[in-house]
Motif scaffolding. Sequence first.
Motif, PDB file in Angstrom:
ATOM      1  N   HIS A 253      -9.437  28.461   6.905  1.00  0.00           N
ATOM      2  CA  HIS A 253      -8.005  28.104   6.388  1.00  0.00           C
ATOM      3  C   HIS A 253      -7.602  29.906   5.469  1.00  0.00           C
ATOM      4  O   HIS A 253      -8.361  30.452   5.531  1.00  0.00           O
ATOM      5  N   GLU A 254      -6.954  29.006   5.167  1.00  0.00           N
ATOM      6  CA  GLU A 254      -6.032  30.471   4.784  1.00  0.00           C
ATOM      7  C   GLU A 254      -4.651  30.288   3.693  1.00  0.00           C
ATOM      8  O   GLU A 254      -3.746  29.291   3.880  1.00  0.00           O
TER       9      GLU A 254
ATOM     10  N   ARG B  89       3.974  43.197  -8.999  1.00  0.00           N
ATOM     11  CA  ARG B  89       2.973  41.562  -8.728  1.00  0.00           C
ATOM     12  C   ARG B  89       2.364  41.642  -7.638  1.00  0.00           C
ATOM     13  O   ARG B  89       2.256  42.328  -7.210  1.00  0.00           O
ATOM     14  N   PHE B  90       1.228  41.027  -7.663  1.00  0.00           N
ATOM     15  CA  PHE B  90      -0.021  41.113  -7.144  1.00  0.00           C
ATOM     16  C   PHE B  90       0.309  40.284  -6.517  1.00  0.00           C
ATOM     17  O   PHE B  90       0.367  38.519  -6.544  1.00  0.00           O
ATOM     18  N   VAL B  91      -0.296  39.854  -4.948  1.00  0.00           N
ATOM     19  CA  VAL B  91      -0.439  39.057  -3.783  1.00  0.00           C
ATOM     20  C   VAL B  91      -1.843  38.636  -3.584  1.00  0.00           C
ATOM     21  O   VAL B  91      -2.320  39.934  -3.192  1.00  0.00           O
ATOM     22  N   TRP B  92      -2.129  37.440  -3.597  1.00  0.00           N
ATOM     23  CA  TRP B  92      -3.608  36.606  -3.282  1.00  0.00           C
ATOM     24  C   TRP B  92      -3.754  36.772  -1.864  1.00  0.00           C
ATOM     25  O   TRP B  92      -3.267  35.316  -1.627  1.00  0.00           O
ATOM     26  N   ARG B  93      -4.369  36.904  -0.983  1.00  0.00           N
ATOM     27  CA  ARG B  93      -3.899  36.286   0.250  1.00  0.00           C
ATOM     28  C   ARG B  93      -6.435  35.937   0.329  1.00  0.00           C
ATOM     29  O   ARG B  93      -6.906  36.637   0.519  1.00  0.00           O
ATOM     30  N   ILE B  94      -6.556  34.899   0.048  1.00  0.00           N
ATOM     31  CA  ILE B  94      -8.035  33.945   0.312  1.00  0.00           C
ATOM     32  C   ILE B  94      -8.104  32.993   1.780  1.00  0.00           C
ATOM     33  O   ILE B  94      -7.240  32.681   2.602  1.00  0.00           O
TER      34      ILE B  94
ATOM     35  N   LEU C 233     -13.210  35.557   1.701  1.00  0.00           N
ATOM     36  CA  LEU C 233     -12.300  36.892   1.780  1.00  0.00           C
ATOM     37  C   LEU C 233     -11.587  36.521   0.832  1.00  0.00           C
ATOM     38  O   LEU C 233     -10.074  35.428   1.290  1.00  0.00           O
ATOM     39  N   VAL C 234     -11.302  37.609   0.149  1.00  0.00           N
ATOM     40  CA  VAL C 234      -9.698  37.307  -1.328  1.00  0.00           C
ATOM     41  C   VAL C 234     -10.268  39.367  -1.078  1.00  0.00           C
ATOM     42  O   VAL C 234     -10.354  40.137  -0.975  1.00  0.00           O
TER      43      VAL C 234
END
Length: 112
Positions: free
Chosen positions: A87-88, A73-78, A26-27
């Motif tokens: 994992h995160e 700015r964008f922040v990405w949660r993976i 999931l992104v």
Amino acid sequence: MREPAPPADGADPHGTPPEPGGVLILVVRSGGIAGIPRRWSVQPPSGEAASWVALLERCPWDDEIGPGTGGDRFVWRIEARIHEERHEQVIPEEHLLGPWRELVDAVRNASS
């Protein structure tokens, strides 16, 4: 604005239940001028899982990533589940490089 957590059972936020022992990625991109979050996910069939696992294993999940600079700015949660392992990582746009960028691009392309 903080993103709501994904379902506790590890299900895809689009309602697809996870395949037992499979891979789920999931992104979520948040931030930016409008602040509207975007989501992408992939749950490859078992025949394609090996290439996704190889991509996930190249990412430095345990590394501490510094904060971003500048506003809007964008922040990405993976988030990733490989079999029963989870994992995160949260990555500011300026640190989305190398294997992280490859992973995000692959998930976005597979979700299109």
